[in-house]
Design an enzyme around this catalytic site. Structure first.
Site, PDB file in Angstrom:
ATOM      1  N   CYS A 134      -8.411 -12.055 -27.688  1.00  0.00           N
ATOM      2  CA  CYS A 134      -8.224 -11.368 -26.418  1.00  0.00           C
ATOM      3  C   CYS A 134      -6.860 -11.761 -25.860  1.00  0.00           C
ATOM      4  O   CYS A 134      -6.549 -12.949 -25.759  1.00  0.00           O
ATOM      5  CB  CYS A 134      -9.346 -11.741 -25.447  1.00  0.00           C
ATOM      6  SG  CYS A 134      -9.125 -11.077 -23.779  1.00  0.00           S
ATOM      7  N   CYS A 187      -7.371 -13.998 -22.447  1.00  0.00           N
ATOM      8  CA  CYS A 187      -7.921 -15.364 -22.409  1.00  0.00           C
ATOM      9  C   CYS A 187      -7.883 -16.096 -23.748  1.00  0.00           C
ATOM     10  O   CYS A 187      -8.303 -17.240 -23.833  1.00  0.00           O
ATOM     11  CB  CYS A 187      -9.348 -15.332 -21.884  1.00  0.00           C
ATOM     12  SG  CYS A 187     -10.538 -14.607 -23.052  1.00  0.00           S
ATOM     13  N   CYS A 195      -8.021   6.851 -36.589  1.00  0.00           N
ATOM     14  CA  CYS A 195      -8.191   7.282 -35.197  1.00  0.00           C
ATOM     15  C   CYS A 195      -6.962   6.983 -34.335  1.00  0.00           C
ATOM     16  O   CYS A 195      -6.851   7.498 -33.229  1.00  0.00           O
ATOM     17  CB  CYS A 195      -9.436   6.654 -34.581  1.00  0.00           C
ATOM     18  SG  CYS A 195      -9.304   4.877 -34.269  1.00  0.00           S
ATOM     19  N   CYS A 206     -14.340  -8.186 -23.133  1.00  0.00           N
ATOM     20  CA  CYS A 206     -14.391  -9.593 -23.537  1.00  0.00           C
ATOM     21  C   CYS A 206     -15.451 -10.293 -22.702  1.00  0.00           C
ATOM     22  O   CYS A 206     -15.423 -10.233 -21.465  1.00  0.00           O
ATOM     23  CB  CYS A 206     -13.019 -10.237 -23.331  1.00  0.00           C
ATOM     24  SG  CYS A 206     -12.981 -12.007 -23.679  1.00  0.00           S
ATOM     25  N   CYS A 266     -13.726 -13.178 -20.321  1.00  0.00           N
ATOM     26  CA  CYS A 266     -12.895 -12.897 -19.139  1.00  0.00           C
ATOM     27  C   CYS A 266     -13.122 -11.507 -18.546  1.00  0.00           C
ATOM     28  O   CYS A 266     -12.470 -11.144 -17.573  1.00  0.00           O
ATOM     29  CB  CYS A 266     -11.425 -13.097 -19.462  1.00  0.00           C
ATOM     30  SG  CYS A 266     -10.732 -11.870 -20.597  1.00  0.00           S
ATOM     31  N   HIS A 304     -11.147  -5.298 -20.447  1.00  0.00           N
ATOM     32  CA  HIS A 304     -11.400  -4.102 -21.254  1.00  0.00           C
ATOM     33  C   HIS A 304     -10.625  -4.218 -22.568  1.00  0.00           C
ATOM     34  O   HIS A 304      -9.427  -4.500 -22.572  1.00  0.00           O
ATOM     35  CB  HIS A 304     -10.933  -2.860 -20.488  1.00  0.00           C
ATOM     36  CG  HIS A 304     -10.916  -1.613 -21.304  1.00  0.00           C
ATOM     37  ND1 HIS A 304     -12.057  -0.901 -21.581  1.00  0.00           N
ATOM     38  CD2 HIS A 304      -9.905  -0.952 -21.907  1.00  0.00           C
ATOM     39  CE1 HIS A 304     -11.737   0.160 -22.311  1.00  0.00           C
ATOM     40  NE2 HIS A 304     -10.435   0.137 -22.520  1.00  0.00           N
ATOM     41  N   HIS A 308     -13.535   0.660 -27.135  1.00  0.00           N
ATOM     42  CA  HIS A 308     -14.872   1.257 -27.200  1.00  0.00           C
ATOM     43  C   HIS A 308     -15.459   1.054 -28.589  1.00  0.00           C
ATOM     44  O   HIS A 308     -14.728   0.809 -29.548  1.00  0.00           O
ATOM     45  CB  HIS A 308     -14.797   2.759 -26.895  1.00  0.00           C
ATOM     46  CG  HIS A 308     -14.424   3.051 -25.483  1.00  0.00           C
ATOM     47  ND1 HIS A 308     -13.119   3.104 -25.054  1.00  0.00           N
ATOM     48  CD2 HIS A 308     -15.198   3.281 -24.389  1.00  0.00           C
ATOM     49  CE1 HIS A 308     -13.104   3.355 -23.758  1.00  0.00           C
ATOM     50  NE2 HIS A 308     -14.341   3.479 -23.330  1.00  0.00           N
ATOM     51  N   ASP A 314     -19.694   5.588 -35.916  1.00  0.00           N
ATOM     52  CA  ASP A 314     -19.177   6.335 -37.062  1.00  0.00           C
ATOM     53  C   ASP A 314     -18.333   5.453 -37.987  1.00  0.00           C
ATOM     54  O   ASP A 314     -17.420   5.916 -38.645  1.00  0.00           O
ATOM     55  CB  ASP A 314     -18.370   7.549 -36.597  1.00  0.00           C
ATOM     56  CG  ASP A 314     -17.164   7.168 -35.733  1.00  0.00           C
ATOM     57  OD1 ASP A 314     -16.925   5.960 -35.498  1.00  0.00           O
ATOM     58  OD2 ASP A 314     -16.461   8.090 -35.282  1.00  0.00           O
ATOM     59  N   ARG A 368     -17.701   1.370 -35.414  1.00  0.00           N
ATOM     60  CA  ARG A 368     -16.237   1.381 -35.359  1.00  0.00           C
ATOM     61  C   ARG A 368     -15.825   0.884 -33.983  1.00  0.00           C
ATOM     62  O   ARG A 368     -15.953   1.580 -32.989  1.00  0.00           O
ATOM     63  CB  ARG A 368     -15.677   2.784 -35.586  1.00  0.00           C
ATOM     64  CG  ARG A 368     -14.161   2.867 -35.388  1.00  0.00           C
ATOM     65  CD  ARG A 368     -13.602   4.231 -35.741  1.00  0.00           C
ATOM     66  NE  ARG A 368     -14.238   5.326 -35.038  1.00  0.00           N
ATOM     67  CZ  ARG A 368     -13.773   5.921 -33.926  1.00  0.00           C
ATOM     68  NH1 ARG A 368     -12.651   5.497 -33.385  1.00  0.00           N
ATOM     69  NH2 ARG A 368     -14.431   6.932 -33.382  1.00  0.00           N
ATOM     70  N   CYS A 424     -13.078   0.407 -31.731  1.00  0.00           N
ATOM     71  CA  CYS A 424     -11.763   1.014 -31.554  1.00  0.00           C
ATOM     72  C   CYS A 424     -11.076   0.258 -30.417  1.00  0.00           C
ATOM     73  O   CYS A 424     -11.466   0.395 -29.253  1.00  0.00           O
ATOM     74  CB  CYS A 424     -11.976   2.490 -31.227  1.00  0.00           C
ATOM     75  SG  CYS A 424     -10.483   3.439 -31.074  1.00  0.00           S
TER      76      CYS A 424
END
Length: 132
Positions: free
Chosen positions: A45, A48, A63, A94, A97, A100, A103, A107, A115, A117
């Site tokens: 991350c 953190c 993707c 995470c 902390c 974001h 997602h 698939d 997956r 992503c």
């Protein structure tokens, strides 16, 4: 780390990192630093430094973002329902902390079929032995 005020993160992170990690932004596809990285190591991350993915779980999904089939530790990620943009998705944050990361979709390749992503900006990469 989940209790740190946003002012702490604004000082610690670059503006792009703050937008993605703290405001759930998304980097443009095929622009991220780690999209094509194939080195052995651990992805952490960017906020953190918690380990989130190992290079052995990374695969080329096409993707436009780094994709992984499994997290370093399932307890290291939190899943949150995301209903933005008129779609139902599962956001990955995470667990340490609450930043974001990206997602997760159903698939991906076997054996997990998942997956993850993930935005490159949300991670740092530590090359070397992938075990924590």
């Amino acid at each position: 780390m989940k209790n740190k005020p946003e002012s702490y993160w604004r000082e610690k992170l670059t503006p792009e990192q703050f937008n993605i990690l703290r405001e759930a932004g998304t980097e443009r596809p095929f622009t991220g630093e780690y999209c094509d990285t194939e080195a052995t190591g651990v992805y952490r991350c960017a906020a953190c430094n918690a380990p989130i993915f190992e290079s052995g779980a990374k695969f080329h999904s096409g993707c436009g973002w780094p994709s992984f089939s499994a997290p370093h530790d399932p307890d290291g990620l939190d899943e949150v329902e995301d209903l933005s943009f008129g779609r139902r998705r599962t956001e990955i944050r995470c667990a340490n902390c609450d930043s974001h990361l990206g997602h997760v979709f159903n698939d991906g390749p076997p054996p997990t079929g998942l997956r993850y992503c993930i935005n490159s900006v949300a991670m740092t990469f530590e090359e070397g032995d992938a075990e924590e």
